[in-house]
Design an enzyme around this catalytic site. Structure first.
Site, PDB file in Angstrom:
ATOM      1  N   THR A 187       8.493   2.826  -0.273  1.00 23.09           N
ATOM      2  CA  THR A 187       7.098   2.381  -0.280  1.00 23.09           C
ATOM      3  C   THR A 187       6.970   1.233  -1.277  1.00 23.09           C
ATOM      4  OG1 THR A 187       6.241   3.727  -2.115  1.00 23.09           O
ATOM      5  CG2 THR A 187       6.493   4.824   0.028  1.00 23.09           C
ATOM      6  N   CYS A 188       5.753   0.723  -1.449  1.00 24.62           N
ATOM      7  CA  CYS A 188       5.578  -0.387  -2.383  1.00 24.62           C
ATOM      8  C   CYS A 188       5.818   0.045  -3.827  1.00 24.62           C
ATOM      9  CB  CYS A 188       4.190  -1.006  -2.241  1.00 24.62           C
ATOM     10  SG  CYS A 188       2.836   0.118  -2.618  1.00 24.62           S
ATOM     11  N   ARG A 190       7.939   2.886  -4.710  1.00 29.29           N
ATOM     12  CA  ARG A 190       9.138   3.710  -4.948  1.00 29.29           C
ATOM     13  C   ARG A 190      10.185   3.531  -3.851  1.00 29.29           C
ATOM     14  NH1 ARG A 190       7.661   8.383  -6.573  1.00 29.29           N
ATOM     15  NH2 ARG A 190       5.452   7.860  -6.725  1.00 29.29           N
ATOM     16  N   GLY A 215      -3.884   9.222  -0.591  1.00 29.93           N
ATOM     17  CA  GLY A 215      -3.476   9.950   0.606  1.00 29.93           C
ATOM     18  C   GLY A 215      -2.399   9.293   1.439  1.00 29.93           C
ATOM     19  N   GLN A 247       3.591   8.574   4.514  1.00 27.19           N
ATOM     20  CA  GLN A 247       4.889   7.933   4.278  1.00 27.19           C
ATOM     21  C   GLN A 247       6.008   8.975   4.191  1.00 27.19           C
ATOM     22  OE1 GLN A 247       3.455   5.854   0.828  1.00 27.19           O
ATOM     23  NE2 GLN A 247       3.244   3.919   1.922  1.00 27.19           N
ATOM     24  N   GLY A 296      -1.783 -10.456   6.857  1.00 25.02           N
ATOM     25  CA  GLY A 296      -1.269  -9.187   7.362  1.00 25.02           C
ATOM     26  C   GLY A 296      -2.394  -8.373   7.975  1.00 25.02           C
ATOM     27  N   LYS A 301      -1.896  -1.230   7.806  1.00 24.51           N
ATOM     28  CA  LYS A 301      -2.762  -0.202   7.223  1.00 24.51           C
ATOM     29  C   LYS A 301      -3.417  -0.673   5.932  1.00 24.51           C
ATOM     30  CE  LYS A 301      -0.119   3.699   9.098  1.00 24.51           C
ATOM     31  NZ  LYS A 301       0.771   4.838   8.762  1.00 24.51           N
TER      32      LYS A 301
END
Length: 438
Positions: A49-50, A52, A115, A120, A197, A200
């Protein structure tokens, strides 16, 4: 088998390091296959993820397994081991289990209780299954983690009113506009906002921008479809403009605030590009919530440009954290239950070889005795009767074994379960290890 997680996060590494370790979804299959090719890695799942990058694995031996993952991360990021190691954490078995539960529940997030991380984790689970990285143990662990994340959100209030990375980015813009323009209302009306972009994160950006009064919004994306869908969904009375990323530099000239959230693996904005189009007096605020970053670090050299990234959101989310600490404590208690549930299942795996060995031994006895009985009865004993006797003997064996097996598997006292396994092995003269080696 041993359980471990090796990774880094917003707690251990700045975005400049995290972006080098990022594994986009389209690269997950190759990464899983490479990791599984190592001699000590049995199962693997990847969470990227952004904030981790974490690799969960089942290893044959902990130390060499962790070493193989660390080497993979060094090769993937092109960072020497000496430069990478200070940013990595390694957690084993129960610590790894609790860490994943906390991650799924949003308790380890930059934004406490957010959330998006649960979806993810679900994606990690889905891709791990799809690309055959997840086996029996990680399947159970990831399923338990998803359950834990859902329980925390339904049985506590930690998710209620929680900010997200996107909402924090909008709030940061609001704070900077107030400071820059000496405005007290914080309303974003009149600010020309450009979003790069249409995923989400951008969807959430639009929601929060409208809530803060933004009235001039343009969305650029690689393809028009998703941008148009977003504009239609949230536009309402507000006319949201859409366009292609190929028109980025023309759109920049008409913007006051730019939010970047594309999946590009290299910066799409840098000093050289901005210098070519920005007038000397034009002020521009860039808020980059993508990892890898969409905005190069050298843009800060431009005096008219303010540039922020995900690490700069800390000042915004810090206000939100304290009020949620109490709720986090409630969530931790629920997570302990889920960790215990997984640990009990894990410990019960020790009984499987003994159970299988006992079943095999009794099945062999059943077959031998049945064969003797049928040979005595002779050929006049028809196939139909043989099938009835076969079913009868199987039924007797299964019913005799059922209760002891259930009790053995469900025994939560580890020492009591070990004694029961030892007793079974002694009473029935079982040798599970010998059976496995043969």
């Amino acid at each position: 088998m041993h359980l471990a997680v090796v990774g880094l996060s917003h707690r251990t590494a700045p975005v400049a390091v995290r972006e080098k370790l990022s594994i986009p979804e389209q690269q997950v299959e190759a990464a899983i296959q490479q990791l599984k090719s190592y001699p000590h890695i049995e199962e693997v799942a990847i969470l990227s993820t952004c904030n981790r990058l974490e690799i969960y694995c089942v290893t044959r031996a902990t130390e060499p397994g962790v070493r193989e993952i660390t080497q993979f991360l060094s090769e993937h990021s092109h960072l020497p081991l000496g430069e990478l190691r200070p940013h990595l954490f390694v957690l084993l078995h129960q610590d790894a289990v609790m860490h994943l539960m906390r991650v799924a529940a949003g308790l380890d997030s930059l934004v406490l209780g957010e959330g998006q991380i649960l979806s993810q984790v679900k994606t990690m689970y889905k891709l791990g299954q799809q690309y055959e990285g997840v086996g029996r143990i990680l399947n159970r662990l990831l399923k338990q983690a998803v359950t834990a994340g859902k329980r925390v959100r339904t049985e506590t209030s930690i998710g209620t009113g929680a900010v997200s990375i996107s909402s924090a980015a909008v709030e940061l813009a609001q704070l900077k506009v107030i400071a820059r323009d000496d405005r007290s209302d914080g309303n974003l009306a009149g600010q020309r906002v450009l979003i790069l972009g249409a995923g989400k994160m951008s969807r959430l950006l639009v929601q929060h921008l409208i809530a803060k009064g933004a009235d001039t919004i343009q969305i650029l994306n690689r393809t028009l479809g998703r941008a148009e869908e977003l504009a239609k969904q949230y536009g309402g009375d507000l006319q949201i403009q859409v366009g292609l990323l190929s028109g980025l530099m023309n759109a920049i000239v008409e913007a006051d605030i730019v939010f970047t959230s594309t999946s590009a693996t290299d910066p799409i904005l840098d000093r050289a590009k901005l210098e070519m189009v920005l007038a000397p007096e034009q002020r521009l605020m860039l808020i980059d919530i993508a990892v890898p970053r969409n905005v190069a670090a050298d843009v800060v050299e431009l005096t008219s440009v303010e540039s922020y990234n995900v690490d700069d959101l800390r000042e915004v989310v810090a206000q939100n954290q304290e009020s949620r600490r109490k709720l986090a404590e409630e969530a931790e208690a629920l997570l302990e239950e889920e960790v215990d549930a997984f640990d009990n299942w894990w410990q019960s795996l020790d009984t499987v070889p003994t159970i299988n060995c006992l079943r095999d031994k009794i099945e062999m006895i059943r077959e031998q005795e049945l064969e003797k009985a049928l040979s005595r009865l002779g050929t006049e004993f028809g196939d139909k009767h043989q099938a009835v006797v076969e079913a009868l003997t199987r039924g007797i064996v299964n019913k005799i074994l059922h209760d002891p097996m259930v009790q053995l598997r469900s025994q939560q006292d580890i020492e009591a379960r070990r004694r029961a396994v030892d007793a079974l092995q002694m009473l029935f003269n079982l040798d599970p290890q010998g059976q496995l080696s043969s």
